[in-house]
Design a protein around this motif. Structure first.
Motif, PDB file in Angstrom:
ATOM      1  N   CYS A  51       6.787   1.181   3.288  1.00  0.00           N
ATOM      2  CA  CYS A  51       6.588   1.241   2.203  1.00  0.00           C
ATOM      3  C   CYS A  51       5.358  -0.199   3.049  1.00  0.00           C
ATOM      4  N   THR A  52       5.960  -1.083   3.867  1.00  0.00           N
ATOM      5  CA  THR A  52       5.135  -2.298   4.996  1.00  0.00           C
ATOM      6  C   THR A  52       4.451  -1.409   5.872  1.00  0.00           C
ATOM      7  N   ASP A  55       1.416   0.852   4.130  1.00  0.00           N
ATOM      8  CA  ASP A  55       0.060  -0.989   3.552  1.00  0.00           C
ATOM      9  C   ASP A  55      -0.567  -1.047   4.748  1.00  0.00           C
ATOM     10  N   LEU A  58      -3.046   0.794   6.059  1.00  0.00           N
ATOM     11  CA  LEU A  58      -3.932   1.764   4.537  1.00  0.00           C
ATOM     12  C   LEU A  58      -5.128   0.437   5.004  1.00  0.00           C
ATOM     13  N   ILE A  59      -4.777  -1.294   4.896  1.00  0.00           N
ATOM     14  CA  ILE A  59      -5.568  -2.888   4.367  1.00  0.00           C
ATOM     15  C   ILE A  59      -5.760  -2.516   5.778  1.00  0.00           C
ATOM     16  N   SER A 112       0.906  -7.393   2.555  1.00  0.00           N
ATOM     17  CA  SER A 112       1.630  -5.752   2.406  1.00  0.00           C
ATOM     18  C   SER A 112       2.997  -7.124   1.558  1.00  0.00           C
ATOM     19  N   TYR A 116       1.805  -6.183  -2.335  1.00  0.00           N
ATOM     20  CA  TYR A 116       1.284  -4.466  -2.243  1.00  0.00           C
ATOM     21  C   TYR A 116       3.088  -4.199  -1.647  1.00  0.00           C
ATOM     22  N   CYS A 117       4.141  -4.481  -0.771  1.00  0.00           N
ATOM     23  CA  CYS A 117       4.968  -3.857  -0.762  1.00  0.00           C
ATOM     24  C   CYS A 117       6.091  -3.428  -1.473  1.00  0.00           C
ATOM     25  N   SER A 118       6.154  -3.221  -2.661  1.00  0.00           N
ATOM     26  CA  SER A 118       6.907  -3.398  -3.552  1.00  0.00           C
ATOM     27  C   SER A 118       8.934  -3.186  -3.131  1.00  0.00           C
TER      28      SER A 118
END
Length: 139
Positions: A51-52, A55, A58-59, A112, A116-118
């Motif tokens: 997940c991180t 992110d 992508l960022i 992240s 953003y990182c749930s």
């Protein structure tokens, strides 16, 4: 989001995700496992790393930075007694690219972890999260 986890015998379980992917996981040898699949808590740690790292890439890409690789190594400590939650997770990011500025990569990691990182935001409720960034310049 949905998934189905089914007992596959012994200490092994299959998991099928809502997107149609199937994987296996298994309890430890002490619980009857045979070490033929990752432990469920390892899967949780893997998901957090994925997940991180997603992110961060992508960022950086959205910021038009020339990122060519990203690796996130995680080390987690767990509580000694049940429930054996994660108490500390350290993230080591190795980001490869051309002309990447440290502050830009560190900002991506911070975004992240904070926004953003749930998975890591959820785990931060029980664990201390720390991170470090290594940048490798590619020609």
């Amino acid at each position: 989001m949905d998934c189905t986890v089914s007992w596959a015998g012994g200490a092994k379980f299959s998991a099928t995700t809502g997107s149609g992917h199937t994987m296996f996981m298994e309890g430890s040898a002490e619980a009857g496992g045979t070490n033929s699949a990752p432990r469920p808590m390892e899967m949780l740690l893997v998901g957090t790393g994925g997940c991180t790292a997603f992110d961060v890439v992508l960022i950086l890409q959205r910021g038009r930075h020339d990122v060519t690789g990203c690796e996130c190594r995680l080390h987690a400590d767990r509580a000694e007694t049940d429930p054996k939650v994660f108490t500390r997770i350290h993230f080591h990011f190795t980001v490869r690219g051309r002309n990447l500025k440290r502050e830009v990569v560190e900002r991506a990691v911070k975004l992240s972890h904070d926004k953003y990182c749930s998975a890591s935001i959820m785990l931060a409720r029980t664990a201390e999260l720390t991170h470090e960034v290594e940048i490798i310049e590619e020609a």
